[in-house]
Write an enzyme that holds these catalytic residues in place. Structure first.
Site, mmCIF file in Angstrom:
data_model
loop_
_atom_site.group_PDB
_atom_site.id
_atom_site.type_symbol
_atom_site.label_atom_id
_atom_site.label_comp_id
_atom_site.label_asym_id
_atom_site.label_seq_id
_atom_site.Cartn_x
_atom_site.Cartn_y
_atom_site.Cartn_z
ATOM 1 N N SER A 67 0.841 -1.197 0.000
ATOM 2 C CA SER A 67 0.000 0.000 0.000
ATOM 3 C C SER A 67 0.882 1.256 0.000
ATOM 4 O O SER A 67 1.647 1.470 -0.932
ATOM 5 C CB SER A 67 -0.952 -0.032 1.197
ATOM 6 N N ASP A 224 -10.093 -3.675 -5.369
ATOM 7 C CA ASP A 224 -9.201 -2.667 -4.803
ATOM 8 C C ASP A 224 -9.142 -1.478 -5.754
ATOM 9 O O ASP A 224 -8.869 -1.639 -6.944
ATOM 10 C CB ASP A 224 -7.807 -3.285 -4.626
ATOM 11 N N HIS A 254 -7.971 -5.029 -0.995
ATOM 12 C CA HIS A 254 -6.854 -4.237 -0.496
ATOM 13 C C HIS A 254 -6.595 -4.540 0.983
ATOM 14 O O HIS A 254 -7.503 -4.567 1.798
ATOM 15 C CB HIS A 254 -7.129 -2.741 -0.654
#
Length: 284
Positions: A67, A224, A254
């Site tokens: 991320s 995501d 995600h």
């Protein structure tokens, strides 16, 4: 150090994966301090005496992150690749559902997953605003891409670097249409120039920089908003001649890799984690 070190023993030597996680956070500091933290930590670790202290093989080092950490991993690799004085360089980079751009909040995955739990689109936009110490009043303009409209001259040179109509496979594009405003608000870029800063948005890097990147692993998840960031970066790296593995999971979301310990030992987390570690084992 503002990063974690995963070490894999092989005989009397270790290989190392620097996984960015403990850089300073918003609101105490904002961009570009997190980038500087990651660069400083990496350059420190890459010193021969430090590697020797940890018994790390200098030819077998990877930089990785998930991320926001994936953002920093990509940005750091780009920075290191342009440092002519660096004696030891990472062999690999591994990016786990990375966030790589704030140019277009209407890629197919942003449209498809705009209300997806864990990371809906409005939350991602607010994260960017936090990162840049910006004003939440700009959120709606960012959402409709007013900051990169055709009359925003600062954005024109980057548009070709993020043309998802050519960078994404048809299975991802589906029937989604680009959202490109004819007239927008150039003052947004004047207020937050970091929106177009390659150190914050590695996907905007030029081809000359991408050609210098190490062998790369990119993990993406279908559910995501950031899926297309990773897919486009993998494609741009591949076009630049870099060896890339795009590891896409149709049924994952995600952040799923953190859910691997009971009572949240989700199959999505286990399969993505295992696939990531398998690639490192085979390539590092």
């Amino acid at each position: 150090m503002n990063n974690s070190k995963e070490r894999y023993s092989e005989g009397n030597k270790c290989v190392s994966s620097l996984f960015f996680s403990r850089y300073r956070l918003v609101p105490e500091v904002c961009f570009p301090e997190q980038f500087y933290d990651a660069v400083r930590a990496t350059k420190h670790f890459l010193q021969p005496d430090v590697l020797a202290e940890y018994s790390v093989d200098p030819s077998r080092i990877a930089i990785s992150g998930d991320s926001a950490g994936g953002n920093l991993a990509a940005a750091v690799c780009q920075q290191l690749s342009k440092d002519e004085h660096l004696a030891i360089r990472p062999k690999l980079q591994a990016l786990i559902y990375p966030v790589l751009q704030a140019f277009d909040f209407n890629t197919p995955s942003y449209q498809q997953n705009m209300n997806m739990p864990v990371l809906p689109r409005y939350v991602m936009i607010n994260y960017w605003i936090d990162y840049f110490n910006g004003n939440y009043d700009l959120a709606h303009s960012l959402l409709i891409n007013n900051h990169t409209a055709l009359d925003v001259s600062q954005a024109l040179s980057f548009r070709g670097h993020l043309n998802w109509t050519s960078l994404l496979p048809s299975s991802f594009k589906k029937n989604y249409k680009p959202v490109i405003q004819t007239t927008g608000k150039a003052e947004i870029i004047q207020e937050i120039p970091a929106l177009l800063d390659v150190r914050a948005a590695p996907l905007l890097a030029d081809n000359e920089t991408l050609q210098l990147q190490p062998k790369t692993y990119v993990l993406t998840c279908e559910n995501d908003v950031l899926r297309d960031d990773g897919v486009m970066y993998a494609k741009r790296l591949e076009n630049a001649g870099v060896e890339v593995t795009l590891d896409h999971f149709d049924d994952c979301f995600h952040g799923c890799m953190i859910f691997t310990i009971w009572p949240t030992d989700f199959s999505a987390g286990i399969q993505t984690r295992n696939s990531y570690i398998k690639w490192l084992d085979e390539n590092l």
